[in-house]
Design an enzyme around this catalytic site. Structure first.
Site, PDB file in Angstrom:
ATOM      1  N   ILE A   7      49.524  88.304 109.199  1.00 46.87           N
ATOM      2  CA  ILE A   7      50.486  90.249 109.317  1.00 46.87           C
ATOM      3  C   ILE A   7      49.050  91.120 108.869  1.00 46.87           C
ATOM      4  O   ILE A   7      48.973  91.936 109.997  1.00 46.87           O
ATOM      5  CB  ILE A   7      51.592  90.423 109.066  1.00 46.87           C
ATOM      6  CG1 ILE A   7      52.495  88.661 109.425  1.00 46.87           C
ATOM      7  CG2 ILE A   7      52.211  91.285 109.578  1.00 46.87           C
ATOM      8  CD1 ILE A   7      53.918  88.899 108.694  1.00 46.87           C
ATOM      9  N   THR A  33      53.903  91.150 102.491  1.00 45.88           N
ATOM     10  CA  THR A  33      54.234  89.581 101.876  1.00 45.88           C
ATOM     11  C   THR A  33      55.262  89.473 101.696  1.00 45.88           C
ATOM     12  O   THR A  33      56.313  89.301 102.888  1.00 45.88           O
ATOM     13  CB  THR A  33      53.593  90.418  99.951  1.00 45.88           C
ATOM     14  OG1 THR A  33      54.991  90.780  99.645  1.00 45.88           O
ATOM     15  CG2 THR A  33      51.971  91.171 100.616  1.00 45.88           C
ATOM     16  N   VAL A  40      63.471  91.837 111.257  1.00 46.29           N
ATOM     17  CA  VAL A  40      64.030  90.548 111.237  1.00 46.29           C
ATOM     18  C   VAL A  40      63.701  90.904 112.859  1.00 46.29           C
ATOM     19  O   VAL A  40      64.147  92.101 113.018  1.00 46.29           O
ATOM     20  CB  VAL A  40      66.136  91.235 111.288  1.00 46.29           C
ATOM     21  CG1 VAL A  40      66.398  90.124 111.788  1.00 46.29           C
ATOM     22  CG2 VAL A  40      67.093  91.027 110.115  1.00 46.29           C
ATOM     23  N   GLY A  98      49.267  78.696 113.316  1.00 45.91           N
ATOM     24  CA  GLY A  98      49.987  79.691 112.624  1.00 45.91           C
ATOM     25  C   GLY A  98      50.994  80.200 112.972  1.00 45.91           C
ATOM     26  O   GLY A  98      51.895  81.369 112.691  1.00 45.91           O
ATOM     27  N   GLU A 114      55.344  79.839 107.913  1.00 50.90           N
ATOM     28  CA  GLU A 114      54.995  80.385 106.919  1.00 50.90           C
ATOM     29  C   GLU A 114      53.854  79.674 106.259  1.00 50.90           C
ATOM     30  O   GLU A 114      53.785  78.258 107.099  1.00 50.90           O
ATOM     31  CB  GLU A 114      55.941  80.070 105.889  1.00 50.90           C
ATOM     32  CG  GLU A 114      56.998  81.440 106.221  1.00 50.90           C
ATOM     33  CD  GLU A 114      56.430  83.376 106.274  1.00 50.90           C
ATOM     34  OE1 GLU A 114      55.331  83.438 105.087  1.00 50.90           O
ATOM     35  OE2 GLU A 114      57.311  83.586 106.771  1.00 50.90           O
ATOM     36  N   LYS A 172      67.235  86.920 107.125  1.00 51.42           N
ATOM     37  CA  LYS A 172      67.671  87.995 107.869  1.00 51.42           C
ATOM     38  C   LYS A 172      68.930  87.944 108.069  1.00 51.42           C
ATOM     39  O   LYS A 172      69.485  89.870 108.928  1.00 51.42           O
ATOM     40  CB  LYS A 172      66.913  87.442 109.406  1.00 51.42           C
ATOM     41  CG  LYS A 172      65.304  86.917 109.160  1.00 51.42           C
ATOM     42  CD  LYS A 172      65.163  86.596 110.099  1.00 51.42           C
ATOM     43  CE  LYS A 172      63.629  86.457 110.584  1.00 51.42           C
ATOM     44  NZ  LYS A 172      63.044  85.709 111.127  1.00 51.42           N
TER      45      LYS A 172
END
Length: 803
Positions: free
Chosen positions: A461, A542, A596, A651, A654, A669
């Site tokens: 990310i 992270t 979320v 990918g 996680e 979430k």
């Protein structure tokens, strides 16, 4: 062994009436210990009314008598409203005796006697608060500060610490299990006469007593939460400053800002105690912590003004050494504790202009007359002062330019820049400073801001956001009218920090060469002290629990936060609200839409519905893009374990797929959304079905992938049963308004809204009072580095519009 103590100081506004006294009792019950010290001012306007009484004695006996009766009535009413039984009777008897004595005063009243009269307010506050605390089972004793504080009268009396220290130590040694309620404002000279400590004398006595008693912390409670970027009564959009350097605070106080007197800070600078400013009316509304740290400053933090300023003009005879005389005057005034607010030197006119408050001006003039200065002295009234205060302000070209520009049409007498770079000060011929302060504040803190960005995490990310930021930076700056610079990139153990900015394109290639190791909060503290920027923001992309536990420190440093990290938002309610409040109290923002639904506006929608008056009845959906993809593909033709391996290679999961498969991500979430909907829920209340067999939980990642066929074995039978019923398997989150929350595999008909999705899509169905028969549905991509990076960028854009 030295006992650990704190000292609490309550001003007159915090003791203005019976309700205020009760509030102070609650504060001390919650925030103080048995052996703490408390310094009090006179209640409300008691001291002002005593001054009025003394002034009337010389002019009109009837007015003096009426004023004294008003004071007596106010003090008696406080006692009657707050105390009962013997305690009430005892204090009322003492009051009657003292007011009888005051009523017998004969004119003229000596200065020593006037000082003793004006100290009564503090005595009454001390006795009343001590008795009230005892009544609430908080053992306390009243203490007259004149028993140990020693000082000699003067324009600004200075406490003799060497003489006072042993006297106070003796008192403290005798009282170790009771709060000591001490009178502020007063000391005593060697002849036993009362010496008043001047303007803000109670604050000064609080810090000097704190230093003498070697307390750990002094908290000054008043009617404001601390130091703001300007007077909140004058500027509507001020910002509470959670941290302020001691030298900045001293400069602000030296310029006679009402928050703190300069002498209040002297004992703080000469000791190791902390100083905090808080609001007694709203104890949890935030605070200002005065720091001893002298990190580099980035410019103005506060705009302040003063309406009643006097000038002492000294014109030296021509032919004299102007620089020598100027230095002699300024050094002498400093030694006499009579430094001017600011000054202007005019060598060509042989003139030195010194600015003072009305309180100090006459004392300074007397000193100069007594010192037989070789020049003509003139005292001139009718001036105002405006100033911008903050470490580095004189070196910040944008702030200097803005300050001078806003004053170009004002009746400026002179503008000075302090050699310490702590302030820009303008002395004006008498004018209304309100519009000037508003304009300067707006120009300094709102226009063309520079925002420093720190990125935590440079993985999937983080890398996507760096690419997005690089391509969107120019457009973002143009749209928002401010500049954004990436100044830090932080990994779990190292960080790359460059105040001048880091090229987003160079991060991945150069990070290992540029980064250095850090310890604890080092990178947060450096970002908080960065100079040349108006705001700073941390982007947390992270999944780190350790970083989430540092959110309070990020807030404490006055930094905004944008988070894709779900840990804090789904932590215990206690920590979640702690973090929320920490940012809210100081007018900083914590945005977390990316936690979320990746780029989907689900957090905003749920929050907006609640805040618009709707009531969420139920929430359900597919909350994981990873699990959405897996179960969309899972029809039995390919084992589930192979699908997991494929998703991992692409990918879509996680770094460790178990973080998706164990349901904890979906649980987090769901908790975040529940809280956005206004429901109180703890993570432990969510019933979570994990897809990770117990025997795979503790394995290494490689071992887990090797034995992942166990995933297929436990799901195969459920899939076959669902297919026999014409259904498919989906991983569903559900929440009802009663707090029932579940996360797990469900068999749904193929036509069900939660079953008909594109791979990786999320779907959120919201049932509410307004959307009861036809739920509000939001669906779209819910996984992937690009959409999550886009959500971070969206929050950055939103933050820009908020600051």
């Amino acid at each position: 062994m030295t006992l650990s103590r704190q000292l609490h100081k309550f001003g007159g506004s915090s003791l203005a009436n019976a309700e205020c006294y009760q509030r102070v009792v609650k504060i001390l019950a919650q925030y103080s210990s048995d052996n703490d010290l408390v310094v009090v001012s006179a209640a409300g306007k008691t001291t002002n009314n005593l001054i009025k009484f003394l002034a009337a004695l010389d002019k009109d006996g009837r007015v003096a008598h009426e004023t004294l009766q008003e004071i007596k009535q106010f003090q008696s009413d406080l006692v009657k409203q707050l105390l009962t039984g013997e305690a009430q009777e005892q204090l009322l008897a003492q009051l009657n005796d003292e007011f009888s004595t005051l009523g017998e005063l004969q004119t003229p009243v000596s200065e020593n006697r006037k000082a003793a009269v004006l100290g009564h307010g503090e005595q009454w506050s001390s006795r009343l608060l001590a008795a009230l605390l005892c009544q609430h089972d908080l053992p306390s004793v009243a203490q007259d500060s004149r028993a140990f504080l020693r000082a000699e009268a003067g324009t600004q009396p200075e406490v003799n610490r060497g003489t006072s220290y042993p006297l106070l130590k003796e008192i403290l040694a005798q009282t170790t299990t009771q709060r000591i309620i001490i009178t502020g404002f007063m000391a005593q000279d060697e002849a036993g006469q009362t010496v008043l400590l001047g303007r803000n004398g109670s604050d000064y006595s609080a810090t000097v007593i704190g230093a003498l008693a070697e307390v750990d912390r002094v908290t000054i409670w008043s009617d404001v939460a601390g130091v703001y970027s300007a007077d909140p009564r004058v500027v509507s959009d001020t910002c509470l400053l959670p941290l302020l350097r001691l030298d900045e605070t001293s400069e602000l106080a030296r310029l006679a800002a009402p928050v703190l007197h300069s002498r209040t800070l002297q004992p703080v600078a000469q000791s190791s105690m902390d100083l905090h400013l808080r609001c007694s009316y709203e104890p949890e509304s935030g605070s200002t912590h005065i720091e001893r740290v002298l990190a580099s400053g980035r410019g103005a933090k506060i705009v302040t003004s003063l309406d009643e300023v006097l000038l002492i003009n000294i014109t030296f005879a021509s032919g004299h050494d102007f620089e020598r005389l100027e230095q002699k005057v300024l050094e002498g005034l400093k030694q006499a504790q009579l430094e001017p607010l600011t000054f202007e030197s005019q060598p060509d006119q042989h003139c030195l202009k010194l600015a003072y408050t009305a309180e100090i001006a006459n004392g300074a003039l007397r000193y100069l007359q007594d010192a037989a200065i070789e020049g003509e002295l003139k005292l001139k009234e009718g001036y105002s002062l405006v100033a911008a205060v903050g470490a580095g302000v004189t070196k910040n070209p944008n702030h200097c330019y803005s300050f001078y520009q806003q004053l170009k049409d004002a009746p400026v007498e002179f503008i000075s820049e302090t050699s310490s770079s702590l302030s820009l000060v303008a002395v004006l011929r008498k004018t209304d400073t309100t519009p000037l302060i508003q304009a300067i504040h707006s120009r300094l803190f709102q226009a063309q801001k520079r925002v420093a960005i720190a990125l935590c995490g440079k993985g999937n990310i983080g890398a996507s956001w760096l690419s997005l930021f690089e391509s969107q930076k120019e457009e973002l700056e143009k749209r928002q009218g401010m500049s954004f610079e990436l100044v830090a990139v932080i990994s779990s153990q190292t960080f790359w920090f460059d105040e001048s900015g880091i090229d987003a394109k160079a991060v991945l290639d150069n990070f290992d060469d540029e980064a250095v190791e850090y310890e604890g909060h080092e990178w947060i503290e450096r970002l908080g002290a960065i100079q040349g920027y108006d705001d700073a923001v941390v982007l947390d992309v992270t999944a780190s629990t350790e970083l989430a536990n540092q959110y309070l420190e990020i807030a404490r440093q006055g930094i905004h936060l944008i988070s894709a990290n779900k840990v804090a938002g789904s932590a215990s309610s206690h920590y979640y609200h702690q973090v929320q409040n920490a940012f809210a109290k100081i007018n900083r923002h914590w945005l977390y839409n990316a936690t979320v639904g990746a780029g989907l506006p689900i957090n905003y929608t749920v929050r907006d519905l609640k805040e618009s008056g709707d009531e969420i009845i139920a929430l359900s959906g597919i909350f994981s893009g990873t699990l959405s993809w897996l179960f969309q593909q899972y029809d039995g033709s390919v084992p589930f374990s192979e699908l997991v391996d494929l998703a991992w290679q692409q990918g879509l999961t996680e770094p460790d797929p178990r973080a998706d498969l164990d349901g904890s991500d979906v649980m987090r979430k769901l908790v975040i959304l529940a809280r956005e909907a206004g429901l109180s829920i703890e993570p432990e209340q969510v019933k979570v079905e994990s897809l990770v067999p117990n025997e795979l939980k503790s394995l290494t990642l490689d071992e887990f992938l090797d034995k992942a066929q166990l995933l297929s074995e436990q799901l195969q039978e459920r899939l076959e049963r669902a297919q026999q019923q014409g259904k498919v398997l989906r991983y569903v989150a559900r929440l009802d308004k009663d707090g029932t929350a579940t996360v797990g595999v469900e068999a749904l008909y193929k036509e069900h809204a939660l079953a008909n999705l594109l791979p990786c899509d999320n779907i959120f169905a919201i049932e509410s009072k307004w959307y009861k028969d036809n739920p509000l549905v939001i669906k779209g991509p819910g996984a992937g580095r690009d959409v999550t990076a886009g959500a971070i960028q969206s929050d950055l854009n939103r933050l820009a519009s908020l600051i």
